[in-house]
Design a protein around this motif. Structure first.
Motif, PDB file in Angstrom:
ATOM      1  N   GLY A 138     -16.571   6.482  -7.622  1.00  0.00           N
ATOM      2  CA  GLY A 138     -17.776   6.515  -7.123  1.00  0.00           C
ATOM      3  C   GLY A 138     -18.016   5.254  -8.062  1.00  0.00           C
ATOM      4  O   GLY A 138     -19.507   4.704  -7.947  1.00  0.00           O
ATOM      5  N   SER A 139     -17.436   4.240  -7.504  1.00  0.00           N
ATOM      6  CA  SER A 139     -17.740   3.018  -7.602  1.00  0.00           C
ATOM      7  C   SER A 139     -18.643   2.554  -6.529  1.00  0.00           C
ATOM      8  O   SER A 139     -18.813   1.283  -5.919  1.00  0.00           O
ATOM      9  N   GLY A 140     -18.182   2.751  -5.059  1.00  0.00           N
ATOM     10  CA  GLY A 140     -18.654   2.619  -3.619  1.00  0.00           C
ATOM     11  C   GLY A 140     -18.058   1.396  -2.574  1.00  0.00           C
ATOM     12  O   GLY A 140     -18.289   1.090  -1.643  1.00  0.00           O
ATOM     13  N   ALA A 141     -17.040   0.838  -3.714  1.00  0.00           N
ATOM     14  CA  ALA A 141     -16.038  -0.440  -3.604  1.00  0.00           C
ATOM     15  C   ALA A 141     -15.215   0.813  -2.196  1.00  0.00           C
ATOM     16  O   ALA A 141     -15.039   1.710  -2.049  1.00  0.00           O
ATOM     17  N   ASP A 142     -15.128  -0.426  -1.538  1.00  0.00           N
ATOM     18  CA  ASP A 142     -14.409  -0.402  -0.299  1.00  0.00           C
ATOM     19  C   ASP A 142     -12.969  -0.537  -0.541  1.00  0.00           C
ATOM     20  O   ASP A 142     -12.485  -1.614  -0.990  1.00  0.00           O
ATOM     21  N   MET A 143     -12.155   0.663  -0.559  1.00  0.00           N
ATOM     22  CA  MET A 143     -10.564   0.371  -1.090  1.00  0.00           C
ATOM     23  C   MET A 143      -9.492   0.209   0.103  1.00  0.00           C
ATOM     24  O   MET A 143     -10.143   1.238   1.225  1.00  0.00           O
ATOM     25  N   VAL A 144      -8.664  -0.566  -0.123  1.00  0.00           N
ATOM     26  CA  VAL A 144      -7.369  -0.871   1.164  1.00  0.00           C
ATOM     27  C   VAL A 144      -6.446  -0.082   0.654  1.00  0.00           C
ATOM     28  O   VAL A 144      -6.200  -0.592  -0.961  1.00  0.00           O
ATOM     29  N   ALA A 145      -5.262   0.929   0.991  1.00  0.00           N
ATOM     30  CA  ALA A 145      -4.087   0.914   0.707  1.00  0.00           C
ATOM     31  C   ALA A 145      -2.979   1.314   1.395  1.00  0.00           C
ATOM     32  O   ALA A 145      -3.385   1.267   3.581  1.00  0.00           O
ATOM     33  N   LEU A 146      -2.168   1.012   1.596  1.00  0.00           N
ATOM     34  CA  LEU A 146      -0.451   1.109   2.300  1.00  0.00           C
ATOM     35  C   LEU A 146      -0.339   2.783   2.988  1.00  0.00           C
ATOM     36  O   LEU A 146      -0.632   3.499   2.020  1.00  0.00           O
ATOM     37  N   THR A 147      -0.836   2.718   4.510  1.00  0.00           N
ATOM     38  CA  THR A 147      -0.245   3.744   4.664  1.00  0.00           C
ATOM     39  C   THR A 147       1.655   3.738   4.651  1.00  0.00           C
ATOM     40  O   THR A 147       1.952   3.020   4.590  1.00  0.00           O
ATOM     41  N   ASP A 148       2.092   5.148   4.344  1.00  0.00           N
ATOM     42  CA  ASP A 148       3.948   5.210   5.041  1.00  0.00           C
ATOM     43  C   ASP A 148       3.888   3.991   5.786  1.00  0.00           C
ATOM     44  O   ASP A 148       5.574   3.810   4.796  1.00  0.00           O
ATOM     45  N   ALA A 149       3.410   3.919   6.540  1.00  0.00           N
ATOM     46  CA  ALA A 149       4.181   3.408   7.469  1.00  0.00           C
ATOM     47  C   ALA A 149       3.957   1.649   7.430  1.00  0.00           C
ATOM     48  O   ALA A 149       4.839   1.173   7.190  1.00  0.00           O
ATOM     49  N   GLY A 150       3.041   1.068   6.636  1.00  0.00           N
ATOM     50  CA  GLY A 150       2.815   0.168   5.477  1.00  0.00           C
ATOM     51  C   GLY A 150       3.864  -0.215   4.839  1.00  0.00           C
ATOM     52  O   GLY A 150       4.073  -0.951   4.221  1.00  0.00           O
ATOM     53  N   SER A 151       4.093   1.122   3.558  1.00  0.00           N
ATOM     54  CA  SER A 151       4.839   0.333   2.985  1.00  0.00           C
ATOM     55  C   SER A 151       6.724   0.759   3.610  1.00  0.00           C
ATOM     56  O   SER A 151       7.543   0.089   2.718  1.00  0.00           O
ATOM     57  N   ASP A 152       6.798   1.482   4.317  1.00  0.00           N
ATOM     58  CA  ASP A 152       8.251   1.288   4.778  1.00  0.00           C
ATOM     59  C   ASP A 152       8.423  -0.045   5.536  1.00  0.00           C
ATOM     60  O   ASP A 152       9.237  -1.209   5.969  1.00  0.00           O
ATOM     61  N   GLU A 153       6.891  -0.763   5.864  1.00  0.00           N
ATOM     62  CA  GLU A 153       7.201  -1.949   6.342  1.00  0.00           C
ATOM     63  C   GLU A 153       7.050  -3.360   5.830  1.00  0.00           C
ATOM     64  O   GLU A 153       7.906  -4.108   6.104  1.00  0.00           O
ATOM     65  N   ALA A 154       6.355  -3.348   4.506  1.00  0.00           N
ATOM     66  CA  ALA A 154       7.002  -3.879   3.740  1.00  0.00           C
ATOM     67  C   ALA A 154       8.168  -3.781   2.950  1.00  0.00           C
ATOM     68  O   ALA A 154       8.979  -5.128   2.273  1.00  0.00           O
ATOM     69  N   GLU A 155       9.270  -2.663   2.879  1.00  0.00           N
ATOM     70  CA  GLU A 155      10.301  -3.022   2.404  1.00  0.00           C
ATOM     71  C   GLU A 155      11.159  -3.707   3.211  1.00  0.00           C
ATOM     72  O   GLU A 155      12.151  -3.717   2.970  1.00  0.00           O
ATOM     73  N   ALA A 156      11.543  -2.677   4.384  1.00  0.00           N
ATOM     74  CA  ALA A 156      11.869  -3.011   5.740  1.00  0.00           C
ATOM     75  C   ALA A 156      11.694  -4.737   5.852  1.00  0.00           C
ATOM     76  O   ALA A 156      13.204  -5.327   5.929  1.00  0.00           O
ATOM     77  N   TRP A 157      10.631  -5.506   5.314  1.00  0.00           N
ATOM     78  CA  TRP A 157      10.568  -7.173   5.663  1.00  0.00           C
ATOM     79  C   TRP A 157      11.715  -8.030   4.255  1.00  0.00           C
ATOM     80  O   TRP A 157      12.340  -8.523   4.799  1.00  0.00           O
ATOM     81  N   HIS A 158      11.546  -7.386   3.056  1.00  0.00           N
ATOM     82  CA  HIS A 158      11.718  -7.833   2.345  1.00  0.00           C
ATOM     83  C   HIS A 158      13.732  -7.438   2.744  1.00  0.00           C
ATOM     84  O   HIS A 158      14.239  -8.372   2.522  1.00  0.00           O
TER      85      HIS A 158
END
Length: 155
Positions: free
Chosen positions: A85-105
């Motif tokens: 309810g804060s009205g804040a614009d939230m950002v989250a990884l998709t599954d593909a984004g999570s996979d990308e982060a893990e693959a990069w490491h």
């Protein structure tokens, strides 16, 4: 004693930054480090408001909005309003984004490995022990600084 510890940490941070910079450059990766940091931060911290993400990455809101839009177009991020309810614009990884982060490491580690081929098994035991100890870092133990005044930031 604290001076020696601070010097050791300074050398470690400098060496790791150099190792990553040289490795990424040698392999021709042209992805902006801010993009990698954005994905890594969301991967480790979970969904964040644009404001908190901007502060965490020390990236100006307009630049962050551009990066988020680009990564959202690539299917790596999603944006939504805070369900709390804060009205804040939230950002989250998709599954593909999570996979990308893990693959990069994993890819980065594999690219770095040949540069450390000279290390012995004993050296690797030290590296593993140091990594485990550094992973225990307690950010809550840090003294917080008052917010910087608005205006131009130092370069």
């Amino acid at each position: 004693m604290d001076d020696e510890r601070q010097a050791a940490l300074s050398e470690l941070v400098t060496a790791v930054h150099r190792m990553i910079r040289v490795t990424v450059s040698a392999h021709g990766d042209r992805t902006a480090s801010s993009t990698r940091q954005l994905l890594a931060t969301l991967h480790s911290e979970g969904a964040m408001s644009m404001r908190d993400l901007s502060a965490a990455l020390r990236i100006a809101a307009p630049a962050l909005a551009h990066s988020v839009a680009m990564l959202e177009d690539r299917g790596l991020l999603t944006r939504h309003l805070d369900a709390g309810g804060s009205g804040a614009d939230m950002v989250a990884l998709t599954d593909a984004g999570s996979d990308e982060a893990e693959a990069w490491h994993a890819q980065l580690s594999a690219m770095i490995l040949p540069g450390l081929a000279h290390l012995t098994d004993e050296d690797w035991a030290v590296v593993a022990g140091a990594a485990a100890r550094i992973a225990s870092f307690d950010g809550d133990a840090l003294e917080t600084q008052p917010p910087e005044p608005r205006g131009p930031r130092p370069v």
